[in-house]
Every structure is written in structure tokens, then in C-alpha cells.
Scaffold this motif. Structure first.
Motif: not given
Length: 260
Positions: A107-115, A156-159, A200-206, A215-222
Motif C-alpha cells: 500500500q502507498s501511505v501518506d506521511a501519517t501512515f494512512k493508505p 508499505n511505501t510512504m509517499c 510518487e506512489s500515492s497518486v500513481f496508485a490512486a 499497478a505495482a510499485v517496485v523501488c530499490v532503497t539507496l
């Protein structure tokens, strides 16, 4: 000394120039050996900032991907495409993961961890779901197990709306919180299921949800944000990290096409 300019005048001009310098509201910057401006590809250790001047325009974050998606979705519609799957790949900051780990977003969540994705439309706040296709995420995870080249997790990914304060960083131009407060926030994010942060993930998912697109989101962590805000890996290692989502999604596409 230039003709017609007195020492007093020069001192006054220098003082005025100093008063016009940008003030950074972040005491943490003074403690850093080098400050890297990732999206400008500049660093205080590798570039002479006073000698450089330029106009740099960026395309990143929610506004840019939203514009692109509106037109991509219309293109797919006009082209009469069916059974479309869209996958966002990219980089991110990890939470509790070693650099180079790949996160498949549950799930993509916002800065308060809500999807959810919150947007103001016609003066009213509209909230949209940011769930992503669960089966697609599982299929991508299976592909990662099959290629068995790097650590991959589903989480979960925080956007966020911003790269610095919105992500609890200590290296922005403004930072009015402590390192302890930052770490407490990131640990709360981890405990809620967040494993990486991007923009980017939140608006992408919505938008994909509303358009009936899988849709899916696949990101590497740096980097692991629990251990700092600055990337320490070498350029060659970072290039290899950034290829990991591409390799995973490339394998997924070949498998779907019966090529593996």
C-alpha cells in the motif's frame, strides 16, 4: 581598489552583500563534511558552489507523475489497449533495510501512515484509495525469488510531498526538529509497516485504481534512513542498485510473455 570606490564604501557593500545571503534554518548542516544536492547532481565536496550559476528545472514527485499519468491513461484509452499492467520503478530511501534492497509496495501511505491520497479539487478535499494489486505484488515477489539476486520485500511505501522535511531529513535548508524526533518518527513508520519512502506512489496508485489499471510499485532503497540521510555507497554500487528494479520487472515481463 577600483577608481571612485572608497574603502568605507567597499566595506559597506560587503556588509550589505553578507546580509543578503540565504539563511539556512538547520544547525545540522554545519556538522556535515559534505552536503550533496542529489537532484542537482552537485556536492559541496566536488563542486565550487560560489563559482557555479545555472537554471535547473526538475520533473519529480506527485505533480509531475500526475500530469504524465493523465496523458498516459488517455493515450492507452485512445489506443484501445486492454488488460494493461503499469509498474513504477525507481529509487527510494529505505527504513530498516540494507541499501540495495528492493521493495514491492503493498500500500502507498501518506506521511501519517494512512493508505490514502488527499487532493483538493474545486476547493474541496477529495480522498482516494492507494491500494495496489495484491496478486501482482505476489507475482513480482515470486519473480524475485526465482532470479535470487538481491533482497526483496513486500511492504508499505510512504509517499511524501517533499524530499526534506516531509521525509524527516536533517539535511534540508530548513530543519526545526531534533535527530531524536526524526528517529522516533521513522521508527513509528517502520512499526506501521512502512519499508521505504518516495514521492510518487500515492497518486500513481490512486489514478490507476480509478482507471481500472493493474499497478505495482517496485523501488530499490539507496540507504537505510534509520542510519542517516546521506548516501554513502559509491557511484558504481548505486548504478548497480538502480538496475535491480529493472532486472526484476524485466524478468517479470519475459515470464508473462513465456520467454523464461
Amino acid at each position: 581598489m577600483a577608481p571612485g570606490i572608497s574603502n568605507d564604501k567597499k566595506t559597506e557593500d560587503e556588509q550589505s552583500s553578507k546580509e543578503n545571503f540565504i539563511h539556512l534554518c538547520n544547525p545540522h548542516l554545519e556538522k556535515m563534511e559534505e552536503d550533496i544536492l542529489y537532484h542537482f547532481a552537485l556536492g559541496t565536496g566536488t563542486h565550487d558552489f560560489p563559482a557555479l550559476f545555472g537554471d535547473v528545472k526538475h520533473g519529480m514527485g506527485i505533480p509531475s507523475i500526475s500530469i504524465m499519468l493523465h496523458e498516459l491513461i488517455k493515450l492507452l484509452h485512445h489506443a484501445k489497449c486492454s488488460n494493461v499492467t503499469v509498474i513504477r520503478i525507481g529509487t527510494s530511501g529505505g527504513i530498516g533495510l540494507e541499501p540495495g534492497s528492493v521493495v514491492i509496495t503493498r500500500q502507498s501511505v501518506d506521511a501519517t501512515f494512512k493508505p490514502q491520497f488527499e487532493q483538493v479539487i474545486l476547493g474541496k478535499t477529495v480522498i482516494r484509495s492507494t491500494d495496489l494489486d495484491e496478486q501482482l505484488a505476489k507475482e513480482l515477489m515470486q519473480c524475485s525469488k526465482e532470479i535470487n539476486q538481491f533482497n526483496t520485500v513486500i511492504g508499505n511505501t510512504m509517499c511524501t510531498l517533499d524530499f526534506y522535511e516531509g521525509q524527516g531529513r536533517l539535511d534540508g535548508a530548513i530543519c526545526l526538529y531534533t535527530e531524536e524526533e526524526k528517529l522516533r518518527y521513522l521508527k513509528e513508520a517502520f512499526d506501521s509497516g512502512v519499508r521505504n519512502i518516495e514521492m510518487e506512489s500515492s497518486v500513481f496508485a490512486a489514478m490507476c485504481n480509478l482507471s481500472g489499471v493493474k499497478a505495482a510499485v517496485v523501488c530499490v532503497t539507496l540507504l537505510n534512513r534509520l542510519k542517516g540521510d546521506q548516501i554513502s555507497s559509491s557511484h558504481d554500487i548505486l548504478v548497480e542498485y538502480q538496475q535491480r528494479p529493472q532486472r526484476l520487472v524485466g524478468y517479470f515481463i519475459k515470464k508473462r510473455l513465456g520467454k523464461v
